[in-house]
Design an enzyme around this catalytic site. Sequence first.
Site, PDB file in Angstrom:
ATOM      1  N   GLY A  41      10.874  -2.329   4.494  1.00  0.00           N
ATOM      2  CA  GLY A  41      11.353  -1.138   5.166  1.00  0.00           C
ATOM      3  C   GLY A  41      11.254   0.117   4.333  1.00  0.00           C
ATOM      4  O   GLY A  41      11.951   1.097   4.598  1.00  0.00           O
ATOM      5  N   ALA A  42      10.384   0.095   3.319  1.00  0.00           N
ATOM      6  CA  ALA A  42      10.269   1.245   2.419  1.00  0.00           C
ATOM      7  C   ALA A  42       8.963   2.003   2.606  1.00  0.00           C
ATOM      8  O   ALA A  42       8.623   2.856   1.798  1.00  0.00           O
ATOM      9  CB  ALA A  42      10.400   0.778   0.969  1.00  0.00           C
ATOM     10  N   GLY A  43       8.199   1.685   3.653  1.00  0.00           N
ATOM     11  CA  GLY A  43       6.943   2.382   3.908  1.00  0.00           C
ATOM     12  C   GLY A  43       5.810   1.950   3.007  1.00  0.00           C
ATOM     13  O   GLY A  43       4.843   2.696   2.834  1.00  0.00           O
ATOM     14  N   LEU A  44       5.908   0.736   2.459  1.00  0.00           N
ATOM     15  CA  LEU A  44       4.909   0.256   1.499  1.00  0.00           C
ATOM     16  C   LEU A  44       4.030  -0.849   2.070  1.00  0.00           C
ATOM     17  O   LEU A  44       3.355  -1.555   1.329  1.00  0.00           O
ATOM     18  CB  LEU A  44       5.603  -0.237   0.222  1.00  0.00           C
ATOM     19  CG  LEU A  44       6.472   0.807  -0.489  1.00  0.00           C
ATOM     20  CD1 LEU A  44       7.150   0.188  -1.701  1.00  0.00           C
ATOM     21  CD2 LEU A  44       5.631   2.011  -0.899  1.00  0.00           C
ATOM     22  N   GLY A  45       4.021  -0.989   3.382  1.00  0.00           N
ATOM     23  CA  GLY A  45       3.127  -1.957   4.015  1.00  0.00           C
ATOM     24  C   GLY A  45       3.532  -3.398   3.829  1.00  0.00           C
ATOM     25  O   GLY A  45       2.669  -4.281   3.811  1.00  0.00           O
ATOM     26  N   SER A  46       4.828  -3.683   3.722  1.00  0.00           N
ATOM     27  CA  SER A  46       5.262  -5.063   3.508  1.00  0.00           C
ATOM     28  C   SER A  46       4.887  -5.950   4.686  1.00  0.00           C
ATOM     29  O   SER A  46       4.444  -7.091   4.495  1.00  0.00           O
ATOM     30  CB  SER A  46       6.770  -5.113   3.254  1.00  0.00           C
ATOM     31  OG  SER A  46       7.491  -4.589   4.356  1.00  0.00           O
ATOM     32  N   GLU A 100       0.374  -7.190  13.054  1.00  0.00           N
ATOM     33  CA  GLU A 100       1.015  -5.883  12.968  1.00  0.00           C
ATOM     34  C   GLU A 100       1.421  -5.365  14.349  1.00  0.00           C
ATOM     35  O   GLU A 100       2.468  -4.729  14.495  1.00  0.00           O
ATOM     36  CB  GLU A 100       0.074  -4.884  12.299  1.00  0.00           C
ATOM     37  CG  GLU A 100       0.029  -4.984  10.789  1.00  0.00           C
ATOM     38  CD  GLU A 100       1.253  -4.332  10.172  1.00  0.00           C
ATOM     39  OE1 GLU A 100       1.215  -3.159   9.802  1.00  0.00           O
ATOM     40  OE2 GLU A 100       2.274  -5.034  10.077  1.00  0.00           O
ATOM     41  N   LYS A 137       0.829  -1.191   0.000  1.00  0.00           N
ATOM     42  CA  LYS A 137       0.000   0.000   0.000  1.00  0.00           C
ATOM     43  C   LYS A 137       0.869   1.248   0.000  1.00  0.00           C
ATOM     44  O   LYS A 137       2.048   1.208   0.357  1.00  0.00           O
ATOM     45  CB  LYS A 137      -0.929   0.029   1.212  1.00  0.00           C
ATOM     46  CG  LYS A 137      -0.219   0.307   2.557  1.00  0.00           C
ATOM     47  CD  LYS A 137      -0.125   1.781   2.849  1.00  0.00           C
ATOM     48  CE  LYS A 137       0.691   2.146   4.064  1.00  0.00           C
ATOM     49  NZ  LYS A 137       2.107   1.796   4.066  1.00  0.00           N
ATOM     50  N   ASP A 173      -2.536  -0.013   7.263  1.00  0.00           N
ATOM     51  CA  ASP A 173      -1.821  -0.868   6.312  1.00  0.00           C
ATOM     52  C   ASP A 173      -2.531  -2.206   6.126  1.00  0.00           C
ATOM     53  O   ASP A 173      -2.752  -2.660   4.999  1.00  0.00           O
ATOM     54  CB  ASP A 173      -0.389  -1.108   6.786  1.00  0.00           C
ATOM     55  CG  ASP A 173       0.487   0.125   6.656  1.00  0.00           C
ATOM     56  OD1 ASP A 173      -0.058   1.226   6.459  1.00  0.00           O
ATOM     57  OD2 ASP A 173       1.722  -0.014   6.754  1.00  0.00           O
TER      58      ASP A 173
END
Length: 565
Positions: A249-254, A300, A112, A311
């Site tokens: 760790g890129a802020g993409l909801g992994s 989470e 996301k 997320d």
Amino acid sequence: MIVVSFSLPLTSYNNAMPGLNVDWHLGGLPLHSPTLSGDSKLRTLSWNNHTAPASVNGWILPEEDVEDEMETLQVNGNDAAAKGYRAAERQTMDRKSSSPMMPAFMTSAPGKVIVYGEHAVVYGKAAMAAAIALRSYLLVTALSKSHRTITLRFPDIDMEHTWKIDELPWSTFSQPSKKKYYYDLVNKLDPELVEAMQPHLSIMSPKASPEDRKIHQNAASAFLYLFLSLGSRNFPGCVYTLRSTIPIGAGLGSSASISVCLSSAILLQLRTLSGPHTDQPREEADLQIERINRWAFVGEMCIHGNPSGVDNTVATGGKAVVFKRGDYSGPPTVTPLRNFPELPLLLVNTRQSRSTSTEVAKVAALRNSQPAVVEPILEAISQITESAHQLISKSDFDAKDAGTVQTLGDLMKTNHGLLAALGVSHPKLERIREIVATVGAGWTKLTGAGGGGSAITLLNSNASPSTLQRLEKALANEGFEKYETTLGGDGVGVLWPAILHNGSDDENGEDIDQEIFMDADGREGIERLVGVGVGALEKRDGWKFWSNAGGPHVNSEGKQEPISG
């Protein structure tokens, strides 16, 4: 209509239950067996001193009553069903002891981006988030009954660990005061349960770096907390293998994508999910989505401590949402945006690792020390989200109109400035914004917790091909990783069994086993093999999505689209 869930061959049941119209499910997924002839009115279903009256809709036999031999099983007073059950039981017992208990299956969930509202959402404000085409995939393979182990594999981060099922802390998790069920709402972790898992986490990845070891243990804690909360000591041995096309760790909801994969897989194994299928009632599909989402949020919490919940909500439901959690004792307020425009985004990874919990704690500390300054900033961020929501919700909304794109871009630009004031930007994020602004390609903001991670750029509709080429070259020269993606894709999906054609001439398709899945090379290899998003070679008809149940959806032009999957 009654839903009956068995893990045994169904032929005997169909022959043994005349006069009953049964919606058969296997492992939580529908099997479209023919409607049986005769009087289909259900009056009672009785087994082992339990009775389901005619008013019950969607009854699922308890797992312990299915796995153990039923002494009595009657439908409308007819005990022929019990004979059918025992015949099927004998047929199952005659199999070789090494045969698996269920077919291999897969779950998948998207990453996301938060389009508007980062950090404010933690404090009960609104945020807007959308699913992206990058996804995680989980392959679940059951072991024979003699194999009493569970293995969690995540080759993309060099993680693998096996636990003996009987040595896990079942006694702690099964205490009456602590035992949870699939329908429960869990809004905080139990410290005693967390402590009980520690001996089983501390032995993981002893040769990994401290940073990698923490990542491995966080992922495993989410898995074990869900497994121990929802499962039982009698749970079958399994191998759970995760692959992801989402940068970590890129802020993409992994992590949320992974938590949704784990939640949906375990709930499917418990036979507590129905569907997904295209003629499933929308209300029923929404219930399944909510059930998955609740337990994904628990995962989470294991990873992040105090997540907002946005997320996992997007990773479960897909598309796009306006999300608001005012009270953590209850479920969040989620407004689906069915007409969210499929705006093409440029997603740029700074390659700067960061911790969501660290950035959230940073804002919390600033808010505690300077509430009069920080509260108005959080409220302004919320108003940006509401303004974008109102714009997108207009009946005459046109995503191709240059003025509309300009307004959305200006809101993104302002949102980023407010986040920077909270101290969650990073020099690399600011450099990406500078590059985009210099070439005049669009509007850029951080997405997610900040402190590194990723930036998203809404491209200017008037940007020429040469402008975009200059942008791409400038980003590459400074070592940034670029993804071209779209917003508003499908949420959690399931592939049952794990068979895809992948362009093969074999009409039976290709079994996706552990070896094939593990050998998929990188993001492109994963997408070629099992992908449902960018890079898939064909429309993957085997994948099914709860977000596609209940009728057609509306695209960005206000036209109905056929349901896929």
